[in-house]
Design an enzyme around this catalytic site. Sequence first.
Site, PDB file in Angstrom:
ATOM      1  N   TYR A  40      33.218  30.800  40.993  1.00 38.00           N
ATOM      2  CA  TYR A  40      32.425  32.022  41.153  1.00 38.00           C
ATOM      3  C   TYR A  40      31.555  31.874  42.399  1.00 38.00           C
ATOM      4  O   TYR A  40      32.027  31.407  43.428  1.00 38.00           O
ATOM      5  CB  TYR A  40      31.626  32.299  39.872  1.00 38.00           C
ATOM      6  CG  TYR A  40      31.142  33.720  39.775  1.00 38.00           C
ATOM      7  CD1 TYR A  40      32.043  34.782  39.841  1.00 38.00           C
ATOM      8  CD2 TYR A  40      29.789  34.006  39.660  1.00 38.00           C
ATOM      9  CE1 TYR A  40      31.609  36.093  39.778  1.00 38.00           C
ATOM     10  CE2 TYR A  40      29.345  35.314  39.589  1.00 38.00           C
ATOM     11  CZ  TYR A  40      30.258  36.352  39.656  1.00 38.00           C
ATOM     12  OH  TYR A  40      29.820  37.654  39.595  1.00 38.00           O
ATOM     13  N   LYS A  95      53.951  42.279  21.892  1.00 42.44           N
ATOM     14  CA  LYS A  95      54.796  42.340  23.084  1.00 42.44           C
ATOM     15  C   LYS A  95      54.318  41.323  24.116  1.00 42.44           C
ATOM     16  O   LYS A  95      55.113  40.644  24.769  1.00 42.44           O
ATOM     17  CB  LYS A  95      54.739  43.749  23.668  1.00 42.44           C
ATOM     18  CG  LYS A  95      55.826  44.039  24.684  1.00 42.44           C
ATOM     19  CD  LYS A  95      57.153  44.315  24.001  1.00 42.44           C
ATOM     20  CE  LYS A  95      58.186  44.823  24.972  1.00 42.44           C
ATOM     21  NZ  LYS A  95      59.207  45.640  24.364  1.00 42.44           N
ATOM     22  N   ALA A 199      65.576  55.869  23.991  1.00 41.73           N
ATOM     23  CA  ALA A 199      66.533  54.766  24.062  1.00 41.73           C
ATOM     24  C   ALA A 199      67.960  55.289  24.197  1.00 41.73           C
ATOM     25  O   ALA A 199      68.749  54.785  25.009  1.00 41.73           O
ATOM     26  CB  ALA A 199      66.406  53.885  22.825  1.00 41.73           C
TER      27      ALA A 199
END
Length: 762
Positions: A40, A95, A199
Amino acid sequence: MSKQSKRIEALLYHAKPTPGKIKVVPTKKYASQRDLSLAYSPGVAEPCLEIEKDVNNVYKYTAKGNLVAVISNGTAVLGLGNIGPEASKPVMEGKGLLFKIFADIDVFDIEVNTENVDDFIETVKNIAPTFGGINLEDIKAPEAFEIERRLKEELDIPVMHDDQHGTAIISAAALLNALELAEKSIEDVKIVVSGAGAAAISCTRLYKAFGAKSENIVMLDSKGVIRKDRDNLTSQKAEFATDRKINTLDEAMNNADVFIGLSMADIVTPEMLKSMSANPIVFAMANPNPEINYDLAIDTREDIIMATGRSDHPNQVNNVLGFPFIFRGALDVRATKINEEMKMAAVKALSRLAKEPVPEQVNLAYNETRLTFGRDYIIPKPFDPRLIAEVPPAVAKAAMESGVAQEPIEDWDRYKNILLERLGSDNKLVRQLLGRARTNPKRVVFAEADQLDVLKAAQIVYEEGVAEPILLGRKDVIENLMSEIEFDADVEIIDPKSDEETERKNQYAKVYWEKRHRQGVTFYSAKKKMRERNFYAAMMVNVGDADALITGYSRSYPSVVKPMLELIGMAEGVNRIATTNVMVTQRGPMFLSDTAINIDPDAKDLARIARMTSRVARMFGIDPVTAMISYSNFGSSENPRARKVQDAVAFLHKAYPDMVVDGELQTDFALNAKMLQDIFPFSKLAGRKVNTLIFPNLDAANITYKLLKELNKSESIGPIMMGMAKPVHILQLDASVDEIVNMAAIAVIDAQEREKREQKKN
């Protein structure tokens, strides 16, 4: 397990010990003030200024290049529908988990609270500078088409709506191979598509890109056949409207060559299948239940080539074969988009991979003698380790050839090695282990089933189909605990101390006495021993009333080993038992031996332990690369403790010249391939990745595996017993539920392997 019990288990999984499934971890040192000043202020200003000079430096100095956003508005979540952005978050985290474990891609999941197309697109565009790619997920049609189209046009990073393209890519690869087996041409076949969502539309578009003809395609939605004379068709449905006079699925299936199902369960009948042409191709991909039951379809047509979305049947069309590897390839060349060429390259790579010889590791994972290209294997398996080395390079090459790659790859061999190294951080071993056990579950005795954690593990292996548990212990205690955890299965419960087991105890006692009566065992003492659960369990395995046993949860290791050796004994030709632990590490599975039995083995014992460990590694489908560990390197010490390791290596080199083993070696040299190559290039291990460590004594092995387990949080499977005459495996004291489940799977696989060897003999 009841629905309520499954619900509770799923909720606990997501809530404990930390809510959610993914987290952010540092990739740089942060221990000192100097580290923090670099991370930082003031050090961080330097990369900021470099990026200001050239925005492309963001890929050099930040995580952007390996970071994908999984973005949804929650309007079409799984089969749950429009449940909102917050409710979609568990799916998006899931996911992200798949991205990480299959392709080592980091993910932030983003849930956007709007159903307005313009607002959604604007939000994604505004946050896009953070990411190297965008994966759109669970957005309802037709909005999904417009959102993806515009984002692909307006952003300079890869964008893909996986619900559209994932299934399309995987099913297209399977279709090309199925057509080859059926000896049909994609240009000629008649295709029926049941479903007209995102799909189905994407699948059909991709089939057309590979040569399917519009005039040969019939698509159906919930209202029936999509015909040109229907009113109010969306532009996407109009693209596939037919002018043929067909009204029903029944009519469409007549003489069709291919059925693609992305709709609902049980809409295809046996009569429809019979009306299809020779060698029909049926991809029934509705989940969880396909458009026609797999077994029913196979029984109806012997010539069928069938795929589903399920893992319990051959030819699973699973999106995880696609999206992690497609994004991996796209990110690695800094592609500006995922275009048709890249998707088609992924299709061809998957299609090609299914025709190549399958690694033994994959055969073992699915308990197959030899997977070969054919009707039951037209698409690679999700656990195939070759996927990461084959699909991303194909996608990357297509990106380069189509002009969308900003960082071309020059050294493809090096790139493949980097990809394989990424796989090392993803452990598929446990999933493979459980999957393999499920293919042929065995009867496993849980000798301490009146312990809650042991019973929980037995419940899991039963419900997951890993094993058929036999529960030993106080029957009333077990039944009460089963009621508590809603384990309502009809499994065998045995209390060895009960009167109802007297007849079987006497039978076991007689067998035991006849074997040991010349070693001071009386029939009376044999009967007394059969009241003890470990003796009883061992005799169950000995006489064939069970296939394997698990014990040791509540008792010290030595106290459990003794009855096992006394009743079961060592395998033929073995004069020393040992144990190995499989450590699931970031570099991949590591076998550590001997972790529980031999306190100070001599040179011959070390050689035997190394040989037995090699056999266990191969049982897992892993080629062992073995380092014999010491505090010295290649004769640098003449101390007897180092000398015995040298002697063991010398014996192995002479007796088993093909065995990849060397030493003595210090652990850092064994695990640091560059150090080993630079300092000891003559070693048989030079240039190889060591995956098996044989330690000089029990102290070193036991301490090392427990350090790894506690400090690195490496998962441990073991100790795995080696050299026993039957599948007997002893838990560490107070093992966790997961550890017990894994050991049960080991016991099942051990029994499977012994069964195979017996069949070969006969």
